[in-house]
Design a protein around this motif. Structure first.
Motif, PDB file in Angstrom:
ATOM      1  N   GLU A 162       0.765  -1.232  -0.105  1.00 61.53           N
ATOM      2  CA  GLU A 162       0.054  -0.009   0.287  1.00 61.53           C
ATOM      3  C   GLU A 162       0.866   1.091   0.041  1.00 61.53           C
ATOM      4  O   GLU A 162       0.595   2.417  -0.802  1.00 61.53           O
ATOM      5  N   ASP A 163       2.039   1.193   0.886  1.00 59.34           N
ATOM      6  CA  ASP A 163       2.860   2.335   0.940  1.00 59.34           C
ATOM      7  C   ASP A 163       3.374   2.556  -0.580  1.00 59.34           C
ATOM      8  O   ASP A 163       3.687   3.720  -1.051  1.00 59.34           O
ATOM      9  N   GLY A 164       3.930   1.327  -1.205  1.00 59.30           N
ATOM     10  CA  GLY A 164       4.041   1.488  -2.637  1.00 59.30           C
ATOM     11  C   GLY A 164       3.050   2.134  -3.749  1.00 59.30           C
ATOM     12  O   GLY A 164       3.628   2.599  -4.705  1.00 59.30           O
ATOM     13  N   LEU A 165       1.846   2.027  -3.162  1.00 61.96           N
ATOM     14  CA  LEU A 165       1.032   2.710  -4.336  1.00 61.96           C
ATOM     15  C   LEU A 165       0.729   4.021  -4.171  1.00 61.96           C
ATOM     16  O   LEU A 165       0.998   4.931  -4.881  1.00 61.96           O
ATOM     17  N   VAL A 166       0.761   4.615  -2.635  1.00 63.29           N
ATOM     18  CA  VAL A 166       0.444   5.926  -2.227  1.00 63.29           C
ATOM     19  C   VAL A 166       1.236   6.658  -1.335  1.00 63.29           C
ATOM     20  O   VAL A 166       0.882   7.740  -0.925  1.00 63.29           O
ATOM     21  N   GLY A 167       2.312   6.138  -0.905  1.00 59.00           N
ATOM     22  CA  GLY A 167       3.155   6.719   0.000  1.00 59.00           C
ATOM     23  C   GLY A 167       3.725   8.002  -0.184  1.00 59.00           C
ATOM     24  O   GLY A 167       3.678   8.801   0.617  1.00 59.00           O
ATOM     25  N   GLY A 168       4.246   8.050  -1.330  1.00 62.16           N
ATOM     26  CA  GLY A 168       4.625   9.270  -2.044  1.00 62.16           C
ATOM     27  C   GLY A 168       3.594  10.070  -2.648  1.00 62.16           C
ATOM     28  O   GLY A 168       3.379  11.423  -2.481  1.00 62.16           O
ATOM     29  N   ARG A 169       2.709   9.431  -3.476  1.00 58.87           N
ATOM     30  CA  ARG A 169       1.569  10.136  -4.135  1.00 58.87           C
ATOM     31  C   ARG A 169       0.608  11.156  -3.377  1.00 58.87           C
ATOM     32  O   ARG A 169       0.313  12.174  -3.593  1.00 58.87           O
ATOM     33  N   ASN A 170       0.216  10.389  -2.427  1.00 54.67           N
ATOM     34  CA  ASN A 170      -0.889  10.914  -1.456  1.00 54.67           C
ATOM     35  C   ASN A 170      -0.258  12.235  -0.670  1.00 54.67           C
ATOM     36  O   ASN A 170      -1.077  12.794  -0.026  1.00 54.67           O
ATOM     37  N   ILE A 171       1.013  12.365  -0.499  1.00 56.07           N
ATOM     38  CA  ILE A 171       1.428  13.506   0.492  1.00 56.07           C
ATOM     39  C   ILE A 171       2.129  14.587  -0.733  1.00 56.07           C
ATOM     40  O   ILE A 171       2.675  15.688  -0.014  1.00 56.07           O
ATOM     41  N   SER A 172       2.492  14.213  -1.990  1.00 54.38           N
ATOM     42  CA  SER A 172       3.046  15.118  -3.007  1.00 54.38           C
ATOM     43  C   SER A 172       1.943  15.724  -3.798  1.00 54.38           C
ATOM     44  O   SER A 172       2.114  17.068  -3.919  1.00 54.38           O
ATOM     45  N   VAL A 173       0.899  15.096  -4.240  1.00 53.31           N
ATOM     46  CA  VAL A 173      -0.064  15.556  -5.025  1.00 53.31           C
ATOM     47  C   VAL A 173      -0.799  16.726  -4.391  1.00 53.31           C
ATOM     48  O   VAL A 173      -0.850  17.877  -5.084  1.00 53.31           O
ATOM     49  N   PRO A 174      -1.138  16.612  -3.004  1.00 56.29           N
ATOM     50  CA  PRO A 174      -1.840  17.635  -2.499  1.00 56.29           C
ATOM     51  C   PRO A 174      -1.021  18.857  -2.488  1.00 56.29           C
ATOM     52  O   PRO A 174      -1.633  20.023  -2.546  1.00 56.29           O
ATOM     53  N   ALA A 175       0.253  18.995  -2.411  1.00 58.94           N
ATOM     54  CA  ALA A 175       0.948  20.128  -2.492  1.00 58.94           C
ATOM     55  C   ALA A 175       1.117  20.883  -3.864  1.00 58.94           C
ATOM     56  O   ALA A 175       1.085  22.198  -3.846  1.00 58.94           O
ATOM     57  N   LEU A 176       1.161  20.139  -4.734  1.00 63.77           N
ATOM     58  CA  LEU A 176       0.731  20.444  -6.284  1.00 63.77           C
ATOM     59  C   LEU A 176      -0.495  21.254  -6.487  1.00 63.77           C
ATOM     60  O   LEU A 176      -0.610  22.304  -6.853  1.00 63.77           O
ATOM     61  N   LEU A 177      -1.374  20.639  -5.743  1.00 61.44           N
ATOM     62  CA  LEU A 177      -2.872  21.057  -5.998  1.00 61.44           C
ATOM     63  C   LEU A 177      -3.248  22.291  -5.338  1.00 61.44           C
ATOM     64  O   LEU A 177      -3.879  23.237  -5.741  1.00 61.44           O
ATOM     65  N   TRP A 178      -2.464  22.535  -4.153  1.00 58.56           N
ATOM     66  CA  TRP A 178      -2.758  23.850  -3.345  1.00 58.56           C
ATOM     67  C   TRP A 178      -1.746  25.014  -3.793  1.00 58.56           C
ATOM     68  O   TRP A 178      -2.012  26.151  -3.465  1.00 58.56           O
ATOM     69  N   ALA A 180       0.736  24.716  -6.624  1.00 61.38           N
ATOM     70  CA  ALA A 180       1.542  25.063  -7.993  1.00 61.38           C
ATOM     71  C   ALA A 180       0.518  25.768  -8.728  1.00 61.38           C
ATOM     72  O   ALA A 180      -0.799  26.007  -8.681  1.00 61.38           O
ATOM     73  N   SER A 181       1.059  26.364  -9.745  1.00 61.44           N
ATOM     74  CA  SER A 181       0.329  27.039 -10.955  1.00 61.44           C
ATOM     75  C   SER A 181      -0.469  26.339 -11.422  1.00 61.44           C
ATOM     76  O   SER A 181      -0.422  24.984 -11.584  1.00 61.44           O
ATOM     77  N   LYS A 182      -1.749  26.861 -12.262  1.00 60.14           N
ATOM     78  CA  LYS A 182      -2.578  26.229 -12.941  1.00 60.14           C
ATOM     79  C   LYS A 182      -2.067  25.286 -14.099  1.00 60.14           C
ATOM     80  O   LYS A 182      -2.355  24.139 -14.325  1.00 60.14           O
ATOM     81  N   ALA A 183      -1.065  26.139 -14.671  1.00 59.94           N
ATOM     82  CA  ALA A 183      -0.255  25.656 -15.961  1.00 59.94           C
ATOM     83  C   ALA A 183       0.449  24.236 -15.217  1.00 59.94           C
ATOM     84  O   ALA A 183       0.150  23.041 -16.029  1.00 59.94           O
ATOM     85  N   ILE A 184       1.016  24.227 -14.245  1.00 61.95           N
ATOM     86  CA  ILE A 184       1.937  22.937 -13.783  1.00 61.95           C
ATOM     87  C   ILE A 184       0.893  21.922 -13.355  1.00 61.95           C
ATOM     88  O   ILE A 184       1.041  20.827 -13.822  1.00 61.95           O
ATOM     89  N   GLN A 185      -0.101  22.466 -12.648  1.00 58.99           N
ATOM     90  CA  GLN A 185      -1.117  21.429 -12.171  1.00 58.99           C
ATOM     91  C   GLN A 185      -1.769  20.510 -13.292  1.00 58.99           C
ATOM     92  O   GLN A 185      -1.734  19.375 -13.425  1.00 58.99           O
ATOM     93  N   GLU A 186      -2.136  21.240 -14.490  1.00 57.16           N
ATOM     94  CA  GLU A 186      -2.858  20.676 -15.738  1.00 57.16           C
ATOM     95  C   GLU A 186      -1.450  19.802 -16.533  1.00 57.16           C
ATOM     96  O   GLU A 186      -2.057  18.872 -17.283  1.00 57.16           O
TER      97      GLU A 186
END
Length: 239
Positions: A162-178, A180-186
């Motif tokens: 399970e950590d291999g699935l989302v251990g990095g993804r779920n703590i890094s993607v929110p930082a991008l969503l909150w 990062a610029s709209k262009a970077i997000q897209e």
């Protein structure tokens, strides 16, 4: 001893499946005597996605005031998906300590699970992919949906997988969503949610574990203003 007195010589298929999953029989096959009582018709094993009828055997309560039909539908669809596509490879990866196969990431991403697993906020990320499991939409998805996803994957009892699935993804993607610029997000977020790319927050330093405020690494804009010059030391990035 009490169980033997109560159930000895009887078909206990129903009782077994109220407490265990079918894969328990396979996992401990060498230590068990598995068969069928003569003259009996054993109850069928639960189909993929089956919901336990054992009292308090489910994380999601049928009478919870916090759930609506979308929560129960999510549980049914996600459990069937995990039982059919994920369970076997999860146990194998956990046993062999091999990384999650890339095809598994793609399968989960294509089912729209990664997008929902990130959580309900800020919400617009659900519109960055073509499919979200159960057609969850911004403003409709809540933290109970996210909790159900965590709960269903935890049934695998394969924490490394399970950590291999989302251990990095779920703590890094929110930082991008909150932040990062709209262009970077897209450009960056959709392939991560589709399972095509991986992401990590990259916090850990010799001087700071997951304490973001103690980070010494800096990112300074170059004189031309087009680039960032990153200086610092990272200890490891496990994604």
């Amino acid at each position: 001893e009490q169980l033997l007195h109560e159930h000895g010589g009887k078909d206990v298929t129903e009782e077994f499946y109220a407490l265990h999953r079918k894969d328990v029989l396979e996992k401990y096959r060498d230590r068990l005597v598995i068969g069928t009582l003569a003259g009996t018709e054993p109850a069928p094993a639960p189909s993929p996605g089956a919901i336990s009828t054992f009292p308090y055997g489910e994380f999601v309560r049928e009478t919870s005031p916090f759930y609506n039909e979308s929560h129960y539908r999510l549980r049914r669809e996600l459990r069937a998906f995990i039982d059919e596509h994920i369970a076997a490879v999860a146990e194998e990866c956990e046993r062999s300590e091999e990384p999650v196969p890339e095809q598994v990431h793609l399968t989960i991403g294509a089912a729209g699970i990664y997008a929902a697993w990130v959580g309900p906020k800020p919400g617009h990320h659900l519109n960055l992919v073509d499919k979200v499991i159960c057609d969850l939409k911004p403003g409709e998805m809540d933290y109970h949906h996210e909790a159900i996803i965590h709960s269903e994957f935890s049934r695998l009892i394969t924490p490394g997988f399970e950590d291999g699935l989302v251990g990095g993804r779920n703590i890094s993607v929110p930082a991008l969503l909150w932040f990062a610029s709209k262009a970077i997000q897209e450009r960056v977020v959709p392939p991560i949610l589709r399972g095509e790319r991986h992401s990590a927050l990259a916090i850990t330093e010799p001087f700071a574990g997951t304490d973001v405020q103690r980070m010494r690494c800096t990112a300074t804009k170059s004189p031309c203003g087009k680039f960032y010059i990153v200086n610092g030391v990272k200890k490891w990035i496990t994604e």
